[in-house]
Scaffold this active site. Structure first.
Site, PDB file in Angstrom:
ATOM      1  N   LYS A  30     -81.616  36.163  49.852  1.00 53.95           N
ATOM      2  CA  LYS A  30     -82.907  35.642  50.322  1.00 53.95           C
ATOM      3  C   LYS A  30     -82.875  34.107  50.333  1.00 53.95           C
ATOM      4  O   LYS A  30     -81.991  33.501  49.725  1.00 53.95           O
ATOM      5  CB  LYS A  30     -84.033  36.159  49.420  1.00 53.95           C
ATOM      6  N   TYR A  36     -90.132   2.591  42.221  1.00 61.56           N
ATOM      7  CA  TYR A  36     -91.565   2.832  42.255  1.00 61.56           C
ATOM      8  C   TYR A  36     -92.082   3.116  40.852  1.00 61.56           C
ATOM      9  O   TYR A  36     -91.476   3.879  40.100  1.00 61.56           O
ATOM     10  CB  TYR A  36     -91.879   4.032  43.148  1.00 61.56           C
ATOM     11  N   MET A  42     -87.618   8.779  48.258  1.00 66.08           N
ATOM     12  CA  MET A  42     -87.409   9.754  49.330  1.00 66.08           C
ATOM     13  C   MET A  42     -85.936   9.852  49.720  1.00 66.08           C
ATOM     14  O   MET A  42     -85.411  10.948  49.931  1.00 66.08           O
ATOM     15  CB  MET A  42     -88.266   9.381  50.548  1.00 66.08           C
ATOM     16  N   ARG A  56     -95.967  41.862  39.403  1.00 66.74           N
ATOM     17  CA  ARG A  56     -95.878  41.112  40.645  1.00 66.74           C
ATOM     18  C   ARG A  56     -95.985  42.123  41.783  1.00 66.74           C
ATOM     19  O   ARG A  56     -97.057  42.310  42.334  1.00 66.74           O
ATOM     20  CB  ARG A  56     -94.580  40.298  40.683  1.00 66.74           C
TER      21      ARG A  56
HETATM   22  C1  LIG Z   1     -84.377  37.458  43.725  1.00 65.61           C
HETATM   23  C2  LIG Z   1     -84.279  38.871  43.271  1.00 65.61           C
HETATM   24  C3  LIG Z   1     -83.124  39.335  42.619  1.00 65.61           C
HETATM   25  C4  LIG Z   1     -81.977  38.429  42.220  1.00 65.61           C
HETATM   26  O1  LIG Z   1     -82.309  37.758  41.029  1.00 65.61           O
HETATM   27  P1  LIG Z   1     -81.279  36.738  40.330  1.00 65.61           P
HETATM   28  O2  LIG Z   1     -81.986  36.310  39.109  1.00 65.61           O
HETATM   29  O3  LIG Z   1     -81.084  35.618  41.290  1.00 65.61           O
HETATM   30  O4  LIG Z   1     -80.038  37.507  40.082  1.00 65.61           O
HETATM   31  C5  LIG Z   1     -83.053  40.683  42.328  1.00 65.61           C
HETATM   32  N1  LIG Z   1     -84.079  41.517  42.625  1.00 65.61           N
HETATM   33  C6  LIG Z   1     -85.197  41.094  43.220  1.00 65.61           C
HETATM   34  C7  LIG Z   1     -86.292  42.065  43.513  1.00 65.61           C
HETATM   35  C8  LIG Z   1     -85.343  39.760  43.556  1.00 65.61           C
HETATM   36  O5  LIG Z   1     -86.480  39.338  44.138  1.00 65.61           O
END
Ligand SMILES: *Cc1c(COP(=O)(O)O)cnc(C)c1O
Length: 354
Positions: A35, A252, A300, A130
């Site tokens: 992802k 800054y 930046m 979640r």
């Molecule tokens: C992102 C995610 C993972 C991977 O988690 P890591 O901590 O990066 O190994 C596994 N399962 C779900 C549902 C996720 O959203």
């Protein structure tokens, strides 16, 4: 000379880290989590390097379709499932798998054409609160899915909130296992931390993400100790040097004030490249391979590196912001964040080389 910043993606590190996952979970199939554009490493690049994985998990249906069209035959799982009825049709058409986390998604299946087209992953909420059905509702969801003509296979999944923490997974695992016990279907529970630490969570599919990119999921165990290699190295160079006198301030907000005469290097990397603006004085950085620290506020396009102990360093010196030689976890910790966020934050203007 182009602006000297670049991110190097090490494909053999990705391959190595996948082998580490296999060795740690030899009986499970591996769903490589890619992802957020492969955690900022580039979706197709990562999928190619990890093509020995048994599956890929991501969120964006267009990305999933792209992978299919590029010839990947593995299971491709949509971690948030479908967002509308049209998604369901595309999921069936491209033989994708989708998470079902809410009742409204089960309703989308009613309009799905065809029989036994869809592999669904029923998400059980084991305490993270979640996504997913709490066990009491999951039993009913399971019955509804079994009655759906469009459904071919069902996998049970859950996700742990504390696999990387001292709290661990015992409570959520017991909850999930109690629910799953009557069903003889495939299961998926483990993220990287659970994969590495809790073999009892391996089930049929493990879902490693962060470890594949070469960062440790644990605060107290380094990636190197786990046999992981960093897949992303962010490098730039010093483009200017300032000679400070005692009392001079930099940047800054004047967040740093020199107590004595010293040199600082101006590094061509800032928050518009994805470097965290909240990194305070003292965040580790490598200059010519030597550990030193950032000073002042990240701007930046630039940040400051302390050269007071590096008399040889100057304009043109190589700077490693994270990656080979400087664990991204160390930078993340100093900046009050996690390696995940730093990887994903890399911006489009940073040239990527492999
Ligand atoms: C992102 C995610 C993972 C991977 O988690 P890591 O901590 O990066 O190994 C596994 N399962 C779900 C549902 C996720 O959203």
């Amino acid at each position: 000379m182009p602006r000297p910043i670049q991110a190097r993606i090490n494909l053999s590190a990705l391959e190595n880290n996948l082998r580490v996952a296999r060795r740690a979970a030899p009986s499970a199939r591996i769903m490589a989590v890619i992802k957020a554009g492969g955690y900022g490493h580039g979706l197709s690049r990562v999928a190619e390097a990890l093509s020995a994985a048994d599956g890929f998990a991501l969120l964006d249906i267009q990305d999933a379709v792209r992978l299919r069209e590029a010839g990947f035959r593995q299971t491709i799982l949509l971690l948030e499932g479908a967002f509308n009825a049209e998604d369901m049709t595309i999921i069936a058409q491209y033989d994708l798998a989708c998470v079902i986390h809410s009742a409204w998604q089960i309703a989308l299946l009613d309009g799905c054409p065809g029989r036994e087209k869809l592999d669904v992953w029923l998400k059980v909420n084991s305490g993270m609160n979640r996504l997913g059905f709490v066990p009491q509702q999951a039993a009913q969801a399971m019955e509804q899915l079994r009655r759906q003509r469009a459904v071919r296979g069902i996998t049970l999944m859950t996700h742990f909130a504390n696999a990387d923490e001292a709290r661990g997974i015992a409570g959520p695992l017991a909850l999930f296992n109690d629910f799953a016990a009557p069903y003889r279907i495939t299961r998926s529970l483990a993220n990287s931390a659970a994969l590495l630490r809790y073999p009892e969570t391996h089930g049929d599919w493990v879902r490693p993400g962060i470890m594949l990119y070469g960062a440790s999921p644990f605060a107290e165990v380094s990636a190197q100790q786990l046999g992981l290699q960093p897949a992303m190295t962010l490098r730039s160079r010093i483009i200017a040097v300032q000679e400070l006198h005692a009392g001079d301030e930099i940047g800054y907000g004047a967040l740093f004030r020199a107590e004595h005469a010293m040199r600082v290097g101006i590094v061509a990397c800032g928050y518009a490249d994805g470097y965290p603006r909240h990194a305070p004085n003292g965040t580790p950085v490598l200059v010519d391979g030597q550990v030193t620290q950032t000073l002042g506020r990240v701007s930046m396009d630039m940040l400051y590196a302390d050269l007071s102990k590096l008399p040889q360093a100057g304009v043109g010196s190589t700077v490693t912001l994270w990656g080979e030689g400087l664990p991204i976890e160390d930078v993340a910790r100093a900046a009050g964040t996690v390696s995940y966020e730093l990887m994903c934050a890399l911006t489009a203007r940073v040239p990527v080389v492999v």
